[in-house]
Design a protein around this motif. Structure first.
Motif, PDB file in Angstrom:
ATOM      1  N   ARG A  52       2.430  -0.869   6.401  1.00 59.57           N
ATOM      2  CA  ARG A  52       2.638  -0.741   4.951  1.00 59.57           C
ATOM      3  C   ARG A  52       1.307  -0.647   4.212  1.00 59.57           C
ATOM      4  O   ARG A  52       1.169   0.128   3.257  1.00 59.57           O
ATOM      5  CB  ARG A  52       3.456  -1.925   4.431  1.00 59.57           C
ATOM      6  N   ALA A 106      -0.039   2.818   4.670  1.00 61.44           N
ATOM      7  CA  ALA A 106       0.736   3.758   3.860  1.00 61.44           C
ATOM      8  C   ALA A 106       0.305   3.694   2.395  1.00 61.44           C
ATOM      9  O   ALA A 106       0.079   4.728   1.748  1.00 61.44           O
ATOM     10  CB  ALA A 106       2.224   3.451   3.995  1.00 61.44           C
ATOM     11  N   SER A 127       4.151   7.637   3.039  1.00 61.81           N
ATOM     12  CA  SER A 127       5.312   6.773   3.218  1.00 61.81           C
ATOM     13  C   SER A 127       5.143   5.969   4.499  1.00 61.81           C
ATOM     14  O   SER A 127       4.383   6.359   5.400  1.00 61.81           O
ATOM     15  CB  SER A 127       6.594   7.605   3.309  1.00 61.81           C
ATOM     16  N   THR A 142       6.064   8.020   7.494  1.00 55.26           N
ATOM     17  CA  THR A 142       5.041   8.989   7.901  1.00 55.26           C
ATOM     18  C   THR A 142       3.961   8.316   8.735  1.00 55.26           C
ATOM     19  O   THR A 142       3.527   8.849   9.763  1.00 55.26           O
ATOM     20  CB  THR A 142       4.403   9.652   6.663  1.00 55.26           C
TER      21      THR A 142
END
Length: 214
Positions: free
Chosen positions: A168, A171, A177, A180
């Motif tokens: 996270r 990202a 995201s 991704t």
């Protein structure tokens, strides 16, 4: 939500000291204590803790043997090794067998808190005193003939992974995201034929993507 911890060490004095430190850490509580590896595996099944603080040198069943059993029977439990052993070979073996972190027993209370919080988030944690020896030991074992090619984006994500960034966090930092980043991570591991974070660190150091001091 309170993080539930199972403490496994065959020395009552050590357990008492660690218990006292954890009692002063918000959102963490000890739900059980085990004296050997066999009891640890049994209590993990019964109590379903979030984190297991696991000693390596225990009677009957060692911590490393227990670690393998925990991976099979309680894979949802994250294991943080708590040991006096500083040898890089032992540390690497623990990580390769599924440990999420490795903390030395002489760690101060604040470092225990940092380690628990990191493992709770799903990140890796190594005591600062063993990071350099572990990297040097791992680099010496890497096959220098292996050649792999990653895209610039994959290299960027690889650098962040080896620095302990969560999916996270990566990202958010790159404006991608979570899915991704997870896809890139899977592609990196598939392309390199490396399937854990310690292995990625070794590759990154050997290839000069990061330095041992990063």
């Amino acid at each position: 939500m309170t993080c539930r911890v199972l403490l496994a060490d065959d020395h009552a004095v050590i357990r008492a000291g660690v218990r006292a430190m954890i009692q002063d850490i918000d959102d963490f509580t000890i739900v059980g204590e085990a004296e050997d590896g066999k009891e640890t595996v049994e209590m993990a099944r019964e109590l379903e803790p979030d984190i297991i603080l696991l000693d390596i040198s225990m009677k009957k069943v060692s911590g490393l043997e227990a670690l393998q059993a925990l991976n099979r029977h309680s894979p949802e439990c994250k294991v943080l090794i708590l040991s006096m052993h500083t040898g890089p070979e032992v540390v690497l073996e623990a990580l390769q067998k599924g440990a999420h972190g490795y903390l030395l027993k002489d760690a101060a209370a604040f470092e225990l808190r940092l380690a628990l919080e990191a493992v709770r988030r799903g990140d890796r944690y190594l005591s600062s005193a063993i990071v350099q020896p572990v990297i040097e030991q791992a680099v010496s074992k890497v096959n220098s003939n292996a050649e792999h090619t990653l895209t610039q984006r994959q290299l960027e994500i690889l650098r962040l992974i080896t620095r302990g960034e969560s999916t996270r966090s990566i990202a958010n930092g790159l404006g991608l995201s979570v899915k991704t980043v997870e896809a890139h991570r899977a592609q990196i591991m598939k392309r390199l034929q490396i399937h854990d974070v310690p292995g990625l660190v070794l590759y990154a150091v050997r290839e000069g993507i990061i330095s041992p001091d990063d």
